[in-house]
Each structure stands twice: as structure tokens, then as C-alpha cells.
Write a protein that holds these residues in place. Sequence first.
Motif, PDB file in Angstrom:
ATOM      1  N   ASP A   1       0.819  -1.208   0.000  1.00 26.44           N
ATOM      2  CA  ASP A   1       0.000   0.000   0.000  1.00 26.44           C
ATOM      3  C   ASP A   1       0.857   1.265   0.000  1.00 26.44           C
ATOM      4  N   GLN A   2       1.980   1.259   0.715  1.00 24.75           N
ATOM      5  CA  GLN A   2       2.867   2.422   0.719  1.00 24.75           C
ATOM      6  C   GLN A   2       3.468   2.660  -0.673  1.00 24.75           C
ATOM      7  N   ALA A   3       3.861   1.586  -1.356  1.00 22.39           N
ATOM      8  CA  ALA A   3       4.423   1.730  -2.702  1.00 22.39           C
ATOM      9  C   ALA A   3       3.369   2.287  -3.655  1.00 22.39           C
ATOM     10  N   ARG A   4       2.148   1.816  -3.512  1.00 19.33           N
ATOM     11  CA  ARG A   4       1.066   2.331  -4.356  1.00 19.33           C
ATOM     12  C   ARG A   4       0.761   3.782  -4.005  1.00 19.33           C
ATOM     13  N   GLN A   5       0.717   4.085  -2.722  1.00 23.22           N
ATOM     14  CA  GLN A   5       0.416   5.447  -2.282  1.00 23.22           C
ATOM     15  C   GLN A   5       1.446   6.434  -2.829  1.00 23.22           C
ATOM     16  N   PHE A   6       2.699   6.009  -2.875  1.00 17.39           N
ATOM     17  CA  PHE A   6       3.757   6.858  -3.436  1.00 17.39           C
ATOM     18  C   PHE A   6       3.426   7.236  -4.881  1.00 17.39           C
ATOM     19  N   LEU A   7       2.965   6.281  -5.673  1.00 17.86           N
ATOM     20  CA  LEU A   7       2.614   6.567  -7.073  1.00 17.86           C
ATOM     21  C   LEU A   7       1.380   7.465  -7.156  1.00 17.86           C
ATOM     22  N   PHE A   8       0.368   7.181  -6.324  1.00 16.04           N
ATOM     23  CA  PHE A   8      -0.824   8.036  -6.306  1.00 16.04           C
ATOM     24  C   PHE A   8      -0.461   9.474  -5.944  1.00 16.04           C
ATOM     25  N   GLU A   9       0.349   9.630  -4.910  1.00 14.02           N
ATOM     26  CA  GLU A   9       0.718  10.974  -4.447  1.00 14.02           C
ATOM     27  C   GLU A   9       1.585  11.701  -5.472  1.00 14.02           C
ATOM     28  N   THR A  10       2.488  10.988  -6.110  1.00 20.36           N
ATOM     29  CA  THR A  10       3.321  11.606  -7.140  1.00 20.36           C
ATOM     30  C   THR A  10       2.446  12.131  -8.273  1.00 20.36           C
ATOM     31  N   TRP A  11       1.495  11.314  -8.710  1.00 25.64           N
ATOM     32  CA  TRP A  11       0.602  11.719  -9.799  1.00 25.64           C
ATOM     33  C   TRP A  11      -0.241  12.929  -9.387  1.00 25.64           C
ATOM     34  N   ALA A  12      -0.744  12.905  -8.167  1.00 33.65           N
ATOM     35  CA  ALA A  12      -1.561  14.027  -7.681  1.00 33.65           C
ATOM     36  C   ALA A  12      -0.733  15.309  -7.596  1.00 33.65           C
ATOM     37  N   LYS A  13       0.496  15.200  -7.113  1.00 36.35           N
ATOM     38  CA  LYS A  13       1.356  16.382  -7.017  1.00 36.35           C
ATOM     39  C   LYS A  13       1.636  16.960  -8.402  1.00 36.35           C
ATOM     40  N   GLN A  14       1.835  16.106  -9.374  1.00 39.14           N
ATOM     41  CA  GLN A  14       2.088  16.571 -10.742  1.00 39.14           C
ATOM     42  C   GLN A  14       0.877  17.321 -11.273  1.00 39.14           C
ATOM     43  N   LYS A  15      -0.309  16.802 -11.011  1.00 39.98           N
ATOM     44  CA  LYS A  15      -1.533  17.452 -11.492  1.00 39.98           C
ATOM     45  C   LYS A  15      -1.752  18.805 -10.821  1.00 39.98           C
ATOM     46  N   GLN A  16      -1.243  18.946  -9.575  1.00 44.82           N
ATOM     47  CA  GLN A  16      -1.382  20.207  -8.838  1.00 44.82           C
ATOM     48  C   GLN A  16      -0.197  21.137  -9.078  1.00 44.82           C
ATOM     49  N   ALA A  17       0.742  20.702  -9.925  1.00 44.18           N
ATOM     50  CA  ALA A  17       1.975  21.453 -10.201  1.00 44.18           C
ATOM     51  C   ALA A  17       2.770  21.705  -8.919  1.00 44.18           C
ATOM     52  N   ALA A  18       2.696  20.766  -7.991  1.00 43.24           N
ATOM     53  CA  ALA A  18       3.457  20.864  -6.743  1.00 43.24           C
ATOM     54  C   ALA A  18       4.889  20.393  -6.984  1.00 43.24           C
ATOM     55  N   PRO A  19       5.827  20.888  -6.208  1.00 40.83           N
ATOM     56  CA  PRO A  19       7.220  20.447  -6.373  1.00 40.83           C
ATOM     57  C   PRO A  19       7.351  18.946  -6.097  1.00 40.83           C
ATOM     58  N   LEU A  20       8.267  18.316  -6.850  1.00 39.68           N
ATOM     59  CA  LEU A  20       8.510  16.886  -6.713  1.00 39.68           C
ATOM     60  C   LEU A  20       9.919  16.630  -6.207  1.00 39.68           C
ATOM     61  N   THR A  21      10.067  15.577  -5.427  1.00 38.86           N
ATOM     62  CA  THR A  21      11.401  15.141  -5.031  1.00 38.86           C
ATOM     63  C   THR A  21      12.073  14.476  -6.240  1.00 38.86           C
ATOM     64  N   ASP A  22      13.352  14.196  -6.132  1.00 34.67           N
ATOM     65  CA  ASP A  22      14.051  13.539  -7.233  1.00 34.67           C
ATOM     66  C   ASP A  22      13.431  12.179  -7.545  1.00 34.67           C
ATOM     67  N   LEU A  23      13.117  11.413  -6.515  1.00 33.55           N
ATOM     68  CA  LEU A  23      12.510  10.104  -6.738  1.00 33.55           C
ATOM     69  C   LEU A  23      11.126  10.239  -7.370  1.00 33.55           C
ATOM     70  N   GLU A  24      10.373  11.222  -6.946  1.00 32.03           N
ATOM     71  CA  GLU A  24       9.061  11.460  -7.552  1.00 32.03           C
ATOM     72  C   GLU A  24       9.194  11.845  -9.016  1.00 32.03           C
ATOM     73  N   LYS A  25      10.238  12.570  -9.371  1.00 30.40           N
ATOM     74  CA  LYS A  25      10.463  12.916 -10.776  1.00 30.40           C
ATOM     75  C   LYS A  25      10.710  11.676 -11.619  1.00 30.40           C
ATOM     76  N   VAL A  26      11.456  10.730 -11.079  1.00 28.73           N
ATOM     77  CA  VAL A  26      11.701   9.469 -11.787  1.00 28.73           C
ATOM     78  C   VAL A  26      10.377   8.708 -11.923  1.00 28.73           C
ATOM     79  N   ALA A  27       9.616   8.642 -10.839  1.00 26.69           N
ATOM     80  CA  ALA A  27       8.330   7.948 -10.868  1.00 26.69           C
ATOM     81  C   ALA A  27       7.375   8.612 -11.850  1.00 26.69           C
ATOM     82  N   LEU A  28       7.377   9.932 -11.891  1.00 30.43           N
ATOM     83  CA  LEU A  28       6.509  10.641 -12.827  1.00 30.43           C
ATOM     84  C   LEU A  28       6.874  10.303 -14.266  1.00 30.43           C
TER      85      LEU A  28
END
Length: 147
Positions: free
Chosen positions: A7-34
Motif C-alpha cells: 500500500d505504501q508503494a502504491r500510495q507513493f505513485l498516487f501521491e506523485t501523480w496528484a502532485k504533478q496534477k497540482q503542479a506541486a514540487p517533486l522530489t528527485d525520486l518522484e520525478k523518476v516515478a513521474l
Amino acid sequence: MFNPSRDQARQFLFETWAKQKQAAPLTDLEKVALAVLVRHPEYHPIVDAPERYLERDYLPEFGETNPFLHMNMHLAIEEQLSINQPHGIGELYRSLCLQTGDEHQAQHEMMDCLAEMIWQAQRSGRGPDGEFYLACIRRKAGLPEKA
């Protein structure tokens, strides 16, 4: 050591996608995931609906591909390439890219090898065999076996 639950691994992907849609800053790992998420538009409806997909099981016996496993295998390969571990994987990846003509397809070929290595480790009760993994990638790239 970072060892998230399913669930944590999935939540990371959900949160990364949501942050991208909100144009929120991403961490380096989130950028790779995005970048992985962007290359998989077929999974966008899934990451758009965490309440529906967070706890969903994907059963291979029903012919279902687990999109979260797929995306996280891409992330694992990205990490391997960024640190060249197992040693030599970066060079093999470049060879596979030349053979397939596509970086994403090359990662999918590597993913087959990664899954096979994990399955072999589970079956044998031993740890992952990096040499097995590299040999599989080498074969897919059409390169001769290592002497």
C-alpha cells in the motif's frame, strides 16, 4: 533500508501523480516515478482513482497485469541504471536500446529478466542472482555469453 508495504508503494505513485496534477514540487525520486507514469498513459485512470485501486488485487490467473508491479519494476530498473548495479547493467542496457531502438522497450525486455531472476530466487530459496539477470539481458541484447 527502504522496504515499503504494498500500500505504501502504491500510495507513493498516487501521491506523485496528484502532485504533478497540482503542479506541486517533486522530489528527485518522484520525478523518476513521474517519468515512468507519463510513459504509461494506460495507467493514468488507475493513479487518478486511489480510493478504487489502492487495495485491488491483480491476479495473473485471470490474465491481469499488475500496473503497480509494472511501474515499480521500471523504478527498480531506473535505480539499477543510475548506480550501474549489478555492475555492467548500464552497458547492457545501452546495447539493448540499440537492438530494440527504444529505451522503454529495452526496459520491458529487462523487466522480463528481472521477473525471471526474482522467480528463480523465490523458487530456489536463495537471494537474487545478479549474474543470472545480466546473462538474461545479454541474451536479449544478442550479445555473446560472458566468458
